[in-house]
Design an enzyme around this catalytic site. Structure first.
Site, PDB file in Angstrom:
ATOM      1  N   LYS A 107      43.260  50.288  37.468  1.00  0.00           N
ATOM      2  CA  LYS A 107      43.425  49.490  37.061  1.00  0.00           C
ATOM      3  C   LYS A 107      42.025  48.597  36.310  1.00  0.00           C
ATOM      4  O   LYS A 107      43.255  47.998  35.394  1.00  0.00           O
ATOM      5  CB  LYS A 107      43.263  48.414  38.758  1.00  0.00           C
ATOM      6  CG  LYS A 107      43.985  48.758  39.929  1.00  0.00           C
ATOM      7  CD  LYS A 107      43.335  48.772  40.886  1.00  0.00           C
ATOM      8  CE  LYS A 107      44.448  49.348  42.058  1.00  0.00           C
ATOM      9  NZ  LYS A 107      44.164  49.206  43.408  1.00  0.00           N
ATOM     10  N   GLN A 133      38.709  46.018  46.483  1.00  0.00           N
ATOM     11  CA  GLN A 133      39.584  47.590  47.416  1.00  0.00           C
ATOM     12  C   GLN A 133      38.896  48.578  48.476  1.00  0.00           C
ATOM     13  O   GLN A 133      37.891  47.916  48.658  1.00  0.00           O
ATOM     14  CB  GLN A 133      39.239  48.311  46.054  1.00  0.00           C
ATOM     15  CG  GLN A 133      39.658  49.734  45.588  1.00  0.00           C
ATOM     16  CD  GLN A 133      40.366  50.089  45.564  1.00  0.00           C
ATOM     17  OE1 GLN A 133      41.280  49.271  45.052  1.00  0.00           O
ATOM     18  NE2 GLN A 133      41.358  50.567  45.879  1.00  0.00           N
ATOM     19  N   ASP A 143      46.482  40.853  45.272  1.00  0.00           N
ATOM     20  CA  ASP A 143      46.435  42.069  46.462  1.00  0.00           C
ATOM     21  C   ASP A 143      48.253  41.200  46.979  1.00  0.00           C
ATOM     22  O   ASP A 143      48.459  42.126  47.860  1.00  0.00           O
ATOM     23  CB  ASP A 143      45.852  42.340  46.970  1.00  0.00           C
ATOM     24  CG  ASP A 143      44.658  43.595  46.398  1.00  0.00           C
ATOM     25  OD1 ASP A 143      45.722  44.246  45.741  1.00  0.00           O
ATOM     26  OD2 ASP A 143      43.448  44.100  46.373  1.00  0.00           O
TER      27      ASP A 143
HETATM   28  N1  GUN Z   1      43.489  50.320  48.812  1.00  0.00           N
HETATM   29  C1  GUN Z   1      44.576  51.336  48.543  1.00  0.00           C
HETATM   30  N2  GUN Z   1      45.353  51.121  47.872  1.00  0.00           N
HETATM   31  C2  GUN Z   1      45.385  49.501  47.542  1.00  0.00           C
HETATM   32  C3  GUN Z   1      45.261  48.071  46.830  1.00  0.00           C
HETATM   33  O1  GUN Z   1      47.003  47.777  46.865  1.00  0.00           O
HETATM   34  N3  GUN Z   1      44.802  47.243  46.550  1.00  0.00           N
HETATM   35  C4  GUN Z   1      43.448  47.393  47.123  1.00  0.00           C
HETATM   36  N4  GUN Z   1      43.180  46.304  47.301  1.00  0.00           N
HETATM   37  N5  GUN Z   1      42.678  48.151  47.085  1.00  0.00           N
HETATM   38  C5  GUN Z   1      43.947  49.138  48.072  1.00  0.00           C
END
Ligand code: GUN
Length: 314
Positions: A52, A96, A119
């Protein structure tokens, strides 16, 4: 005839190029800033957050990764989020998931300012999406899937979409997006899950089948209507001694079998994953633009000119 392979890698590359051009047109003081917070050292989470950040930098977004130890206290993590909320150079905050068990995940997600919640997990954004708002930060994976379907020529409007999985990250927001009026929406939606009896009877109704349960082999060829579009959200590690890493990634769908029946299918890897990351960047650009408009003279959401927040009667 085997199914068309829908390449998320290719579509995401196009999307990132568009975002890069958009960011390049912004004056220096308006460059979007993204902060990612990684707690602990789970290798998969570390890999995702790394991807990311690299993708953000590549399109010109300022990116800051904050690494915290597994035993960080709830209050310390809350303090980090509050610091990012107050930082005018940060427009998007991503913590995350999953978080360690001693941390109250819900409280952390609720602490993120809704306008920086790239998110789309904050209850304000979840709720606004659920009532049909279009000027809202929506979760990256489902939003990326809608974009992928549209750009691959599989508009969900008027189609019966069956979603397998009811998670807050994919299944539920996927349904909310597909039910919205207008572009990318207007679908008929069914959600199936682990307690659905005779899953195959439900999945065979789908024009578009979206599978997000995190279990390999959940959907086999006999569960797919011939010609259906199949979107595989799963990313599962299965042991494979023949590979250097000792494992390979597979989705939730039996790809080899289903591709003989489906009209189109997304691969794993190279399907939904790259779209999730590209959409995070898009959400960050959207958040920066909305925050700038809010703090300036503007009132309309630049992110979505067709925006029409409010409830959706039918
Ligand atoms: N863990 C798995 N998918 C995601 C996501 O799309 N965002 C976040 N913050 N954590 C995740």
């Amino acid at each position: 005839m085997p199914a068309e392979i829908i390449s998320g890698t290719d579509v995401a590359r196009t999307l990132r190029a568009e975002l890069k051009a958009q960011v390049a047109r912004l004056p220096e003081g308006q460059v979007p800033g993204l902060a990612t917070v990684l707690v602990g050292d789970d290798p998969a989470s570390r890999a995702y957050v790394g991807m990311k950040n690299r993708a953000a930098v590549e399109v010109g977004i300022h990116s800051r990764q904050i690494d915290l130890p597994e035993d960080v206290s709830h209050d310390e993590l809350l303090g980090v989020v509050e610091g990012l909320n107050a930082d005018p150079g940060i427009h998007g905050i991503l913590v995350q998931l999953p978080l360690p068990r001693h941390v109250d995940e819900t409280a952390i997600l609720e602490a993120i300012l809704p306008e920086k919640d790239v998110d789309g997990f904050h209850p304000v954004n979840v709720g606004r999406l659920a009532v049909g708002a279009t000027d809202v930060l929506a979760p990256c994976t489902p939003r990326g899937i809608v974009e992928l379907l549209l750009r691959a020529g599989h508009d969900p409007a008027g189609k019966h979409v069956v979603i397998v999985g009811r998670s807050n990250i994919v299944g539920r927001p996927m349904a909310s997006l597909l039910l919205r009026r207008g572009k990318g929406g207007d679908a008929t939606v069914t959600i199936a899950h682990s307690r659905t009896p005779d899953l195959g009877a439900v999945t065979r109704l789908a024009d578009i089948l979206i599978v997000a349960v995190g279990r390999p082999g959940t959907v086999t060829a006999d569960m797919v209507r011939p010609g259906a579009v199949v979107v595989d959200v799963g990313v599962n590690r299965v042991e494979d001694a023949s590979t250097e890493r000792g494992y390979r990634l597979v989705g939730d769908v039996d790809f080899d079998g289903v591709r003989e029946v489906a009209g189109a299918i997304t691969p794993v890897p190279g399907g939904v994953g790259p779209m999730t990351i590209a959409t995070l960047l898009s959400n960050t650009v959207q958040a920066a633009e909305s925050i700038r408009q809010e703090s300036g003279a503007g009132t309309a959401s630049a992110a979505d000119p067709a925006s029409g927040a409010g409830t959706d009667p039918a």
